[in-house]
Design a protein around this motif. Structure first.
Motif, mmCIF file in Angstrom:
data_model
loop_
_atom_site.group_PDB
_atom_site.id
_atom_site.type_symbol
_atom_site.label_atom_id
_atom_site.label_comp_id
_atom_site.label_asym_id
_atom_site.label_seq_id
_atom_site.Cartn_x
_atom_site.Cartn_y
_atom_site.Cartn_z
ATOM 1 N N THR A 122 0.294 -1.168 -0.013
ATOM 2 C CA THR A 122 0.212 -0.020 -0.234
ATOM 3 C C THR A 122 0.537 1.713 -0.029
ATOM 4 O OG1 THR A 122 -1.649 -1.424 1.240
ATOM 5 C CG2 THR A 122 -2.083 1.128 1.224
ATOM 6 N N PHE A 148 -7.602 -14.939 -4.670
ATOM 7 C CA PHE A 148 -8.149 -14.092 -4.477
ATOM 8 C C PHE A 148 -7.758 -12.556 -5.615
ATOM 9 C CE2 PHE A 148 -8.858 -11.040 -1.245
ATOM 10 C CZ PHE A 148 -10.292 -10.481 -1.558
ATOM 11 N N LEU A 149 -6.273 -12.125 -5.171
ATOM 12 C CA LEU A 149 -5.745 -11.419 -5.874
ATOM 13 C C LEU A 149 -6.362 -10.626 -6.936
ATOM 14 C CD1 LEU A 149 -2.401 -11.198 -3.770
ATOM 15 C CD2 LEU A 149 -4.199 -9.617 -3.297
ATOM 16 N N GLN A 150 -6.172 -11.813 -7.453
ATOM 17 C CA GLN A 150 -7.143 -11.977 -9.269
ATOM 18 C C GLN A 150 -8.265 -11.440 -9.167
ATOM 19 O OE1 GLN A 150 -4.400 -12.073 -11.618
ATOM 20 N NE2 GLN A 150 -6.896 -11.539 -12.589
ATOM 21 N N GLN A 151 -8.913 -11.816 -8.288
ATOM 22 C CA GLN A 151 -10.437 -11.825 -7.989
ATOM 23 C C GLN A 151 -10.214 -10.399 -7.130
ATOM 24 O OE1 GLN A 151 -12.727 -14.532 -5.574
ATOM 25 N NE2 GLN A 151 -14.036 -12.617 -5.229
ATOM 26 N N THR A 152 -9.923 -9.608 -7.038
ATOM 27 C CA THR A 152 -9.725 -8.558 -6.864
ATOM 28 C C THR A 152 -9.691 -7.493 -8.054
ATOM 29 O OG1 THR A 152 -7.538 -7.793 -6.148
ATOM 30 C CG2 THR A 152 -9.144 -8.626 -4.198
ATOM 31 N N VAL A 153 -9.170 -8.235 -9.117
ATOM 32 C CA VAL A 153 -8.606 -6.983 -10.149
ATOM 33 C C VAL A 153 -10.233 -7.641 -10.617
ATOM 34 C CG1 VAL A 153 -6.566 -7.148 -12.299
ATOM 35 C CG2 VAL A 153 -6.055 -7.457 -10.010
ATOM 36 N N GLU A 154 -10.175 -8.397 -11.406
ATOM 37 C CA GLU A 154 -11.433 -8.568 -11.568
ATOM 38 C C GLU A 154 -12.802 -8.581 -11.213
ATOM 39 O OE1 GLU A 154 -11.143 -13.151 -11.502
ATOM 40 O OE2 GLU A 154 -9.527 -13.637 -13.419
ATOM 41 N N GLN A 155 -12.597 -8.203 -10.229
ATOM 42 C CA GLN A 155 -14.169 -7.188 -9.888
ATOM 43 C C GLN A 155 -13.766 -5.320 -10.042
ATOM 44 O OE1 GLN A 155 -16.572 -8.649 -8.587
ATOM 45 N NE2 GLN A 155 -15.575 -10.469 -10.286
ATOM 46 N N PHE A 157 -11.753 -3.747 -8.083
ATOM 47 C CA PHE A 157 -10.982 -3.484 -6.960
ATOM 48 C C PHE A 157 -9.724 -2.543 -6.856
ATOM 49 C CE2 PHE A 157 -14.937 -4.794 -5.180
ATOM 50 C CZ PHE A 157 -15.638 -4.043 -4.489
ATOM 51 N N VAL A 158 -8.721 -3.357 -7.341
ATOM 52 C CA VAL A 158 -7.302 -3.647 -7.152
ATOM 53 C C VAL A 158 -7.285 -3.243 -8.883
ATOM 54 C CG1 VAL A 158 -4.710 -4.310 -7.309
ATOM 55 C CG2 VAL A 158 -6.301 -4.301 -5.783
ATOM 56 N N HIS A 163 -1.750 -4.102 -8.735
ATOM 57 C CA HIS A 163 -1.285 -5.548 -9.294
ATOM 58 C C HIS A 163 -0.414 -6.239 -8.914
ATOM 59 C CE1 HIS A 163 -2.064 -9.938 -9.906
ATOM 60 N NE2 HIS A 163 -2.643 -10.017 -8.606
#
Length: 195
Positions: A122, A148-155, A157-158, A163
């Motif tokens: 951060t 999960f971190l890949q999901q944060t990109v797909e959704q 948020f990141v 990423h």
């Protein structure tokens, strides 16, 4: 970049359930020494923390530990380090570790390791530093987190660039190669006043 690369390592104060985690910690410590680098870490003697420090020391690397007074009073500090800084708070610990480092790598660990990794990532995103941030996915320990971190990109948020700031590898030498290659690009001055 300093003359001797100083690598901050975050990792568990336990060894974990799989011998591969201990082997990875020893390998990182040995690689730091082999490369002529310096280790900066949380100053403990237990778990993966102690293993990475002992391996670095055994190879002749300088090792800088930073530990809060409350943990020193529980006798978990490593007495054999090149430097051991005892500070009053966790925030002082993390800031001094960051100030003494050219790059950051997280090994397997628990919530403290997660918190340190996400915080320094951060800080990178916020521009407090521009140093490389890496994650050693030893024995697939972080597979679920990486998914999960890949999901944060797909959704949404990141962002993909955010990423992409996290360098990931399962092999200690390859990850440290990537970190070493990225360090010369970290030229902006650090500014941790806002933390």
């Amino acid at each position: 970049m300093t003359a001797r690369l100083s690598l901050c390592v975050y990792c568990g104060s336990r060894e974990g359930a799989t011998p591969a985690f201990a082997a990875a910690a020893r390998a990182v410590g040995a690689e730091i020494a082999r490369r002529g680098w310096q280790l900066v870490y949380g100053g403990g003697r237990a778990g993966l923390m102690g293993l990475v420090a002992d391996a670095a020391l055994a190879g002749g690397a300088p090792v800088v530990g930073v530990i809060p007074r409350s943990l020193m009073q529980r006798e978990v500090g490593h007495a054999g380090l090149t430097e051991l800084h005892v500070v009053d708070t966790m925030h002082q610990r993390k800031r001094l570790m960051a100030e003494r480092s050219d790059a950051f790598v997280a090994l397997p660990g628990g919530i403290g390791t997660f918190e340190e990794l996400f915080e320094v990532w951060t800080w990178r995103q916020l521009g407090y530093h521009d140093k490389p941030v890496g994650l050693l996915n030893a024995a697939g320990y972080y597979d679920a987190l990486l998914a999960f971190l890949q999901q944060t990109v797909e959704q949404g948020f990141v962002s993909p660039p955010q990423h992409g700031l996290l360098q990931v590898d399962g092999d200690p030498a390859r990850l440290l190669d990537a970190i070493a290659a990225a360090v010369p690009g970290a030229t902006a001055p650090d500014d941790y006043r806002a933390i």
